[in-house]
Design a protein around this motif. Sequence first.
Motif, PDB file in Angstrom:
ATOM      1  N   HIS A   1      49.244  36.824  48.249  1.00  0.00           N
ATOM      2  CA  HIS A   1      48.384  35.958  49.064  1.00  0.00           C
ATOM      3  C   HIS A   1      48.473  34.484  48.688  1.00  0.00           C
ATOM      4  O   HIS A   1      47.885  33.643  49.354  1.00  0.00           O
ATOM      5  CB  HIS A   1      46.921  36.395  48.946  1.00  0.00           C
ATOM      6  N   SER A   2      49.186  34.181  47.613  1.00  0.00           N
ATOM      7  CA  SER A   2      49.277  32.776  47.225  1.00  0.00           C
ATOM      8  C   SER A   2      50.073  32.024  48.299  1.00  0.00           C
ATOM      9  O   SER A   2      51.032  32.552  48.854  1.00  0.00           O
ATOM     10  CB  SER A   2      49.966  32.660  45.867  1.00  0.00           C
ATOM     11  N   ARG A   3      49.645  30.799  48.603  1.00  0.00           N
ATOM     12  CA  ARG A   3      50.286  30.077  49.714  1.00  0.00           C
ATOM     13  C   ARG A   3      50.671  28.658  49.336  1.00  0.00           C
ATOM     14  O   ARG A   3      50.069  28.048  48.453  1.00  0.00           O
ATOM     15  CB  ARG A   3      49.319  29.995  50.895  1.00  0.00           C
TER      16      ARG A   3
ATOM     17  N   CYS B   1      48.424  26.346  46.500  1.00  0.00           N
ATOM     18  CA  CYS B   1      47.026  26.747  46.249  1.00  0.00           C
ATOM     19  C   CYS B   1      46.713  26.748  44.758  1.00  0.00           C
ATOM     20  O   CYS B   1      45.556  26.842  44.376  1.00  0.00           O
ATOM     21  CB  CYS B   1      46.744  28.104  46.882  1.00  0.00           C
TER      22      CYS B   1
ATOM     23  N   GLU C   1      40.435  37.631  51.052  1.00  0.00           N
ATOM     24  CA  GLU C   1      41.812  37.338  50.640  1.00  0.00           C
ATOM     25  C   GLU C   1      41.807  36.585  49.300  1.00  0.00           C
ATOM     26  O   GLU C   1      42.637  36.860  48.432  1.00  0.00           O
ATOM     27  CB  GLU C   1      42.501  36.493  51.721  1.00  0.00           C
ATOM     28  N   ALA C   2      40.859  35.670  49.161  1.00  0.00           N
ATOM     29  CA  ALA C   2      40.754  34.935  47.888  1.00  0.00           C
ATOM     30  C   ALA C   2      40.456  35.916  46.758  1.00  0.00           C
ATOM     31  O   ALA C   2      41.034  35.820  45.666  1.00  0.00           O
ATOM     32  CB  ALA C   2      39.638  33.901  47.981  1.00  0.00           C
TER      33      ALA C   2
ATOM     34  N   SER D   1      35.838  30.421  54.834  1.00  0.00           N
ATOM     35  CA  SER D   1      37.270  30.376  55.138  1.00  0.00           C
ATOM     36  C   SER D   1      37.618  29.264  56.123  1.00  0.00           C
ATOM     37  O   SER D   1      38.530  29.380  56.906  1.00  0.00           O
ATOM     38  CB  SER D   1      37.711  31.719  55.688  1.00  0.00           C
TER      39      SER D   1
ATOM     40  N   ASP E   1      43.146  27.563  45.160  1.00  0.00           N
ATOM     41  CA  ASP E   1      42.588  26.949  46.363  1.00  0.00           C
ATOM     42  C   ASP E   1      41.347  26.155  45.952  1.00  0.00           C
ATOM     43  O   ASP E   1      41.451  25.339  45.031  1.00  0.00           O
ATOM     44  CB  ASP E   1      42.282  28.050  47.404  1.00  0.00           C
TER      45      ASP E   1
ATOM     46  N   ALA F   1      43.555  37.707  45.776  1.00  0.00           N
ATOM     47  CA  ALA F   1      44.460  36.830  45.012  1.00  0.00           C
ATOM     48  C   ALA F   1      43.970  36.708  43.563  1.00  0.00           C
ATOM     49  O   ALA F   1      44.774  36.784  42.621  1.00  0.00           O
ATOM     50  CB  ALA F   1      44.542  35.459  45.671  1.00  0.00           C
TER      51      ALA F   1
ATOM     52  N   SER G   1      54.432  32.035  51.345  1.00  0.00           N
ATOM     53  CA  SER G   1      53.451  32.825  50.593  1.00  0.00           C
ATOM     54  C   SER G   1      54.176  33.551  49.477  1.00  0.00           C
ATOM     55  O   SER G   1      55.410  33.638  49.484  1.00  0.00           O
ATOM     56  CB  SER G   1      52.705  33.797  51.499  1.00  0.00           C
TER      57      SER G   1
ATOM     58  N   PHE H   1      43.496  30.190  51.738  1.00  0.00           N
ATOM     59  CA  PHE H   1      43.129  31.576  52.034  1.00  0.00           C
ATOM     60  C   PHE H   1      42.435  31.662  53.377  1.00  0.00           C
ATOM     61  O   PHE H   1      41.711  30.748  53.774  1.00  0.00           O
ATOM     62  CB  PHE H   1      42.220  32.137  50.933  1.00  0.00           C
TER      63      PHE H   1
END
Length: 441
Positions: A55-57, A39, A369-370, A350, A401, A373, A143, A364
């Motif tokens: 929350h980073s993915r 992301c 959630e974004a 989303s 993202d 983050a 994550s 996200f």
Amino acid sequence: MRGLEEPGSQPIATPCGCVKPALETGNLLTEPIGFLESCFSAKNGTPRQPSICSHSRACLRIRKSIFNNPEHSLMGLEQFSHVWILFVFHKNGHLSCKAKVQPPRLNGAKTGVFSTRSPHRPNAIGLTLAKLEKVEGGAIYLSGIDMIHGTPVLDIKPYIADYDSPQNLMEPLEDVNLQNNQHKPKTVSWSDGETDGCDQRQLSGLKEPQPHHSAKEKPKRPEDRTSQDSYVKHSDTAKIQQPSPKHWEVAVDSGLESRSDQSLSVAEEQINPDCLEKSSSEEGIDERLRGAMVLQRGSTETQLMPHHPARTADGAPCSMVPAWVRKAPVATLEVRFTPHAEMDLGQLSSGGETDVGQASFKYFQSAEEAKRAIEAVLSADPRSVYRRKLCQDRLFYFTVDIAHVTCWFGDGFAEVLRVKPASEAVQMTEPVESLEPPSCL
Ligand SMILES: C[S@@+](CC[C@H](N)C(=O)[O-])C[C@H]1O[C@@H](n2cnc3c(N)ncnc32)[C@H](O)[C@@H]1O
């Protein structure tokens, strides 16, 4: 005893006649097992450690050029909650030859490269402990990462607290009543358990630290123990049990990562800096770094437990870090969003069905959630030392993202001014081949 010979730098010819660098020389010709889809599209704004932004993915697909059936190589990995990722800092530009570096957390102070997690190191190899969300075919979803999009990954290894964290080292089996699956209360006193041997054994000559917990703190009765307590036991004794996600979190929280979360009340003992003189001056450590070290023992509230192994079963010491790792001279920032930025963020969707023209997140699950983050990234102050000191009033941009974030920093805070769809969104579904560099690293 024979000393280690300096291996020749020449590659060695194999029986088939082709010339390959031999493992014996240590000159490993690496081939990435895959290229990370992350992301974070650029270094700017990417967290400095995975623990900063849970929350980073990211997604990693094992390349077919490595294994014909990539899914075979991932068999069994789903039983682990966390994995070590070894990767190449491919955006460093060149290999670093500097013996001392200035980590941003030290705000300009220098220390030896090998005492840091700096990306600028002789072999440009990174090591990240990430949460394994799922394994799907030949791909893993992660994550809590700190790597950018396109990062070449060299290896994946399961995180095993029993091996990888000195705080999770095994206690003797007799401590646990396995039949009843209950913990036997230990007869050890608080101070016995916690005024550990680290200082005496390893730092002989140092002032003996005083126990810092009050007399009010008592060993917990088994029924009072939290899930965190029980994790330690379960991981020690019943390794084949699949821990619940809650327990997984605990394992990492008691692990080795430095955290941006300054609210963690870390139990620590300041050790007489004079006693560190020999090693610090020999290593050429910056004067400002002189000072206390911290014995990593966890928080008084949650981790001073009678059975928590502050030292190993054979009395070996727990781990230590310098004080700056946990008490950096760089403050955690308060993060604010202007009403305009809040509105911008609400307009990023989303995924799924979107209004015409509305951009949607790839990583996200929601705008909320974004937002979390973005807050996590900014509260750890992602600016370089140069920027922090010399360009304080400049706007700071980063992309996470599909959100292109514009913010500025004031005294003790960061304020998000705009959140716009990034013109070139990072594509989770982008064919992996398109990420691969032409030939070499
Ligand atoms: C301080 S390093 C720590 C990485 C890893 N956890 C470690 O300890 O080796 C993390 C930073 O490296 C940078 N980075 C991440 N991926 C990179 C890549 N592929 N090439 C160069 N720099 C990268 C980002 O700026 C990120 O904030």
